[in-house]
Enzyme design. Sequence first.
Site, PDB file in Angstrom:
ATOM      1  N   GLU A  84      -5.192 -13.164  -8.001  1.00  0.00           N
ATOM      2  CA  GLU A  84      -3.747 -13.119  -8.221  1.00  0.00           C
ATOM      3  C   GLU A  84      -2.987 -13.299  -6.928  1.00  0.00           C
ATOM      4  O   GLU A  84      -3.557 -13.215  -5.844  1.00  0.00           O
ATOM      5  CB  GLU A  84      -3.333 -11.801  -8.891  1.00  0.00           C
ATOM      6  CG  GLU A  84      -3.614 -10.559  -8.054  1.00  0.00           C
ATOM      7  CD  GLU A  84      -3.081  -9.285  -8.728  1.00  0.00           C
ATOM      8  OE1 GLU A  84      -3.167  -9.191  -9.958  1.00  0.00           O
ATOM      9  OE2 GLU A  84      -2.582  -8.416  -7.999  1.00  0.00           O
TER      10      GLU A  84
ATOM     11  N   ARG B 258       5.163 -10.862  -2.163  1.00  0.00           N
ATOM     12  CA  ARG B 258       5.929  -9.946  -1.306  1.00  0.00           C
ATOM     13  C   ARG B 258       5.150  -9.682  -0.024  1.00  0.00           C
ATOM     14  O   ARG B 258       4.040 -10.152   0.144  1.00  0.00           O
ATOM     15  CB  ARG B 258       6.107  -8.624  -2.040  1.00  0.00           C
ATOM     16  CG  ARG B 258       4.747  -8.081  -2.478  1.00  0.00           C
ATOM     17  CD  ARG B 258       4.789  -6.667  -2.955  1.00  0.00           C
ATOM     18  NE  ARG B 258       3.584  -6.339  -3.691  1.00  0.00           N
ATOM     19  CZ  ARG B 258       2.443  -5.930  -3.150  1.00  0.00           C
ATOM     20  NH1 ARG B 258       2.353  -5.805  -1.837  1.00  0.00           N
ATOM     21  NH2 ARG B 258       1.391  -5.650  -3.892  1.00  0.00           N
TER      22      ARG B 258
END
Lengths: 463, 136
Positions: free
Chosen positions: A299, A303
């Site tokens: 994944e 951020r």
Amino acid sequence: MSTAEASRSKRRFDTVLIANRGEIAERVKRACLALDVRPVAIASEADAAEAAAFAEGGPICIGPATASKSYLNQAAVMLAARVSGAGAIHPGYGFLSENADFAEALERSGLIFIGPPASAIRVMGDKIAAKRAMLDAGVPCVPGPGEPLPDDVVLIRRMADEIGYPVIIKASGGGGGKGMRVVRASDEIADAVSLTREEARRAFGKPELYMEKFLEKPRHVEFQVLCDEHGNAVWVGYRDCSLQRRHQKVVEEAPAPGIDPALAAATGARCAEACRQIGYRGVGTFEFLYENGAFFFIEMNTRLQVEHPVTEVTAGVDLVVHQLQVAQGEAINPAAFDRPPSGHAFECRINAEDPDTFAASPGRITLVRFPTAEGVRIDTHIHDGYRVPAYYDSLIAKLIVHAPTRAQAIELMRKALAETRIEGIATNLPLHMKIFNDPDFIRGAVDIHHLEKRLKEGFSADA
Amino acid sequence: MRDGPRHRNGLGNLADPKLIEKLSDWLEASGVYELEIRNADGQSLVLVSGGSRYGGKRHAVETATVKAPFAGHFLTAGDFAVGRFVKASEVIGLIEIGPLRLPLSSPSTGVLRDIKARSGELVGYGTALFIVEPTP
């Protein structure tokens, strides 16, 4: 007009609201000050008293202790940005940092979200869409059809042969270890499929099955990327975060030991390419499982990561400063990132928790002493008399070391851990000490099950 | 705090300013808004964060506090000054957030005992703004 004034007048924002707390709020503040941008802090009622000395004027209290009513309260955060005159919001990690709706709400209201566009957060937040986007960009994923299995066992066996054994067959409605079966040879497929299908029908009401390659002892290795809005995307090193307990990282290092640098470079370049294709902006992390010399994408985190410092010290960059510059619309210079990492770095996450039971240990810290030495970096918000609130994540400090070699970095971390004193509450410092004396960890390249295994069996130092 | 157990404590004279000061500090530090203490002689003391009221042998006066519901700039409304009579739900102040202005009303009819913030000051969620002493 001086050059400094000229560049300031072109800026999109001169005040940043930091929508977070703890060590990362301090970290972002430092980057703001380095760029002559005014940081504005927010706090919940639980943090307000402790954060009083944070920034000029103190933090703006935006709500009660419960995160959903303060740090996760989008309206309260946006109103605080409005009253403080902030032009941009830095979300840190956690809380609102990967919330596409929040990023979109800011875009609509004329505030700058220091992070990727809402559309990119959305694509990467959807596992199937993310996997498809990665495959399109040539990023390797865990092999498997990515759609429910057909009824025909012959067809399934052919697919499994193609993936290579072992494979894992999972009920689409399953989870938590239920409704899944590892298959190690071609002749086990028929039984495994019929058993799992029956289980799935009974337990989840859905006979639908999936199949993918089963990784037995993978490592967690991740790639840092940085992108601007002008189409430049670079990868900035990779980290090994295999030391985990219940999917929570405990120790991270950069670079990941024992991985062919040419393979890492090729994978990093594909990550950067994927960023260009999805129109990514800012910093991000591609998480992979690594086993038998191959990477498998799992994944993307859209951020800044907790463990970003190990990349910063080995790559010689300030990722948060770059985040702010990219948000101002500045272009990055890809050539500046085209160099091998320097030395080796480790990060220990110091948590306010019992080192044996892992129960949270909030309360007042009576004394804090951190080591100060060449190659040691401390990211923290705590101080003598600081009260650790019970409401949030237990991370109270990050101890980062950087040395020319991995062995020297281990030695430096041992010294730094020995010199660190945090009194009044329990911390996981003793666990870190055990890890840095664990022969397998010292040898390097342990898998994601290693720490849990050691916690169950006991560290050899205990024996 | 008022529902807490009323056990006897070793506190001396509750009217001692030094004791009141110490208790006030604790109150501020712990984030507790109000504290009621009774000593062995039946003296009672009600401490309100940021100020206190010595109750002597009588039960202390109850006051109501108006707190900021959001972070914003505090503005006083009209000519409200300490000592003035206010009516229940009368608008006594405002919180300004950009073009938005949210009214702050008095929780009860009584006397405005204190205004805890300056007009124009940036206040946070939960900041005490007005103290109103209800009239019986």
